[in-house]
Each structure stands twice: as structure tokens, then as C-alpha cells.
Design a protein around this motif. Structure first.
Motif, mmCIF file in Angstrom:
data_model
loop_
_atom_site.group_PDB
_atom_site.id
_atom_site.type_symbol
_atom_site.label_atom_id
_atom_site.label_comp_id
_atom_site.label_asym_id
_atom_site.label_seq_id
_atom_site.Cartn_x
_atom_site.Cartn_y
_atom_site.Cartn_z
ATOM 1 N N ASN A 261 0.099 -5.044 14.892
ATOM 2 C CA ASN A 261 0.165 -3.912 15.823
ATOM 3 C C ASN A 261 1.372 -3.002 15.618
ATOM 4 O O ASN A 261 1.397 -1.895 16.159
ATOM 5 C CB ASN A 261 0.179 -4.426 17.269
ATOM 6 N N ILE A 262 2.377 -3.456 14.888
ATOM 7 C CA ILE A 262 3.549 -2.604 14.640
ATOM 8 C C ILE A 262 3.194 -1.619 13.532
ATOM 9 O O ILE A 262 2.890 -2.003 12.409
ATOM 10 C CB ILE A 262 4.778 -3.451 14.275
ATOM 11 N N ARG A 263 3.248 -0.339 13.856
ATOM 12 C CA ARG A 263 2.638 0.684 13.010
ATOM 13 C C ARG A 263 3.516 1.139 11.853
ATOM 14 O O ARG A 263 3.023 1.440 10.773
ATOM 15 C CB ARG A 263 2.267 1.899 13.877
ATOM 16 N N ASN A 264 4.823 1.245 12.088
ATOM 17 C CA ASN A 264 5.700 1.816 11.073
ATOM 18 C C ASN A 264 7.137 1.371 11.327
ATOM 19 O O ASN A 264 7.403 0.614 12.274
ATOM 20 C CB ASN A 264 5.590 3.349 11.076
ATOM 21 N N GLN A 265 8.065 1.855 10.506
ATOM 22 C CA GLN A 265 9.453 1.417 10.613
ATOM 23 C C GLN A 265 10.083 1.824 11.940
ATOM 24 O O GLN A 265 10.820 1.047 12.558
ATOM 25 C CB GLN A 265 10.274 1.988 9.454
ATOM 26 N N ALA A 266 9.808 3.029 12.397
ATOM 27 C CA ALA A 266 10.378 3.482 13.668
ATOM 28 C C ALA A 266 9.897 2.604 14.819
ATOM 29 O O ALA A 266 10.667 2.267 15.735
ATOM 30 C CB ALA A 266 10.014 4.944 13.919
#
Length: 246
Positions: free
Chosen positions: A112-117
Motif C-alpha cells: 500500500n505504500i505508493r512512493n518514497q514520499a
């Protein structure tokens, strides 16, 4: 809370969990044999786990919010170890991550974590919970006001309510918008982990809001940007040096 660990494994009994909260020297106990299986860093390339591990490493090494929190945890006697205290796992629903107080471990939801930010925000949010767990006798399981206080602090200090994030959520406002966002995010986080009414969650947040919103430790301020966080980290290091020389 940025999210909560899914309930795919039975945890310790509630009494055992509560007992762990009040043993200062066990803030970061070693994992029991029946604890979560750890994912190896090089276990598989080009998988969601590998991507999660890479983003985790980058966050720990470069994000100023996280670097300050890691220093503060170490200063408080709760040094964080990447292999021991973070676990990249698949989670149910839309959960992004969570702090598991029974094992003092942060779960990162790799599906579920989409990207670095996004990873940066999740780790910062959950490390604030870990910091609270380290410095105070937080009753996560039965005292909803304790939970509300930590959720207020996490929403306030992690960047969850930054202007850009609120714009992306299509939430706009000028007068005390940051406070409104913090209240709303704290209520949502409580409802994600407690089977209570929205009214009860709102009351818990209202009861502790002023004191917890104004508790900016370990940042010493509300870090509205990475630049703010860098200055806060510098001030924390200088403060630490000052007290060590007294």
C-alpha cells in the motif's frame, strides 16, 4: 496512526500486552520465537518487499524528520535497529503502516505504500508513536485518551497535515486549517484501531487536544517542511551537547 497492522496473526493476550507497556527496560525486547518472520534485504529482487526495503533504507539515511527521531530514540535509551524494529509486510485493506506496541515494531505495508514520499510520512508518523512509547507509560490498549494524544502528535509533527498533502486531499482552508486537519486525522486513526463511535473518538481528541498539540518533542517546534526538520535536528543535537557538558 498512518495505519495499523492487519490481524492476520494472533497477538499476545491483552494482559501480557498491557504488562509490556509498563516495563521500561523492555521498550524494545527481542522478538519472541513466535514473532513476525523477518524479510531478508536481498531475499528477492524486483518485488514489493525489495522495493519496500530500499525505500525504508533511503528514508532512514536521508529524511531529516526520521534522522531526528532516531537520534531522540537513541538519546532516550531506545536505539532503533533497522532489521529488528521494521518489517515490510502485505496488509489488509488500505492500511499504510502501524506501530505494534506489543513487539515495539513498525510494520510497513509494502502493498500500500505508493512512493518514497509516502514511505517518509509513514515512517515518521510511526516513529512518533514509538518515541511516545519509549518516553511515557502509554496505555495503548485501554485508555483511548492516551491513544488520542499520540495520534494528535503524530498528525501534527509528521507532515501528515502539510499544505501540499491537504491540497492533494482536496481539503482547503485558511483559519486554523492545520489544527482542523490534525483533529480530523487523529479521529480517523483512532477509528481505524478502536471499535468506538466517531463521537467517542472526537471527545477523546477534544479532551487532550491543547496539551498534546502543543507537545512538540523531540522537534521543539512544528516542522512544516524538511528545512524546518533539519533546523530542528541541528537544535536537538546542540541541546544534547549542551546538557552533556553541564
Amino acid at each position: 496512526m498512518a495505519g495499523v497492522p492487519d490481524k492476520r496473526r494472533p497477538g499476545p493476550a491483552a494482559g501480557e500486552q498491557l504488562q509490556q507497556q509498563h516495563v521500561a527496560c523492555q521498550v524494545f525486547p527481542e522478538l519472541l520465537a513466535e514473532g513476525r518472520p523477518q524479510q531478508g534485504f536481498f531475499s528477492s529482487f524486483f518485488t514489493s518487499n525489495h522495493k519496500c526495503q530500499l525505500m525504508l533504507l533511503k528514508t532512514l539515511e536521508t529524511n531529516p524528520y526520521v534522522k531526528l527521531l532516531l537520534d531522540a530514540m537513541k538519546h532516550s535509551g531506545c536505539a532503533v535497529n533497522k532489521e529488528r524494529h521494521f518489517s515490510c509486510e502485505d496488509c489488509n485493506g488500505n492500511v499504510s503502516g502501524g506501530f505494534d506496541a506489543s513487539s515495539s515494531q513498525i510494520v510497513l505495508c509494502q502493498n500500500n505504500i505508493r512512493n518514497q514520499a509516502h514511505m517518509n510520512r509513514v515512517i515518521t508518523h510511526e516513529l512518533i508513536h514509538a518515541f511516545d512509547h519509549c518516553r511515557a507509560h502509554v496505555d495503548w490498549f485501554t485508555n483511548v485518551r492516551h491513544l488520542a494524544c499520540s495520534e494528535i502528535r503524530a498528525a501534527n509533527l509528521s507532515g501528515d497535515c502539510s499544505l501540499i498533502n491537504e491540497i492533494l486531499r482536496l481539503h482547503f482552508g485558511l483559519k486554523q486549517h492545520h489544527q482542523t486537519c490534525v483533529r480530523d486525522r487523529a479521529v480517523l486513526s483512532i477509528l481505524a484501531v478502536r471499535n468506538i463511535t466517531k463521537e467517542s473518538a472526537q471527545k477523546a481528541v477534544d479532551d487532550v487536544f491543547d496539551s498534546c498539540f502543543n507537545d512538540h518533542e523531540p522537534f521543539g517546534r512544528i516542522p512544516h517542511s524538511k528545512t524546518d526538520a533539519r533546523y530542528a535536528h541541528r537544535d536537538f543535537q546542540n541541546r544534547d551537547r549542551y546538557y552533556s557538558n553541564i
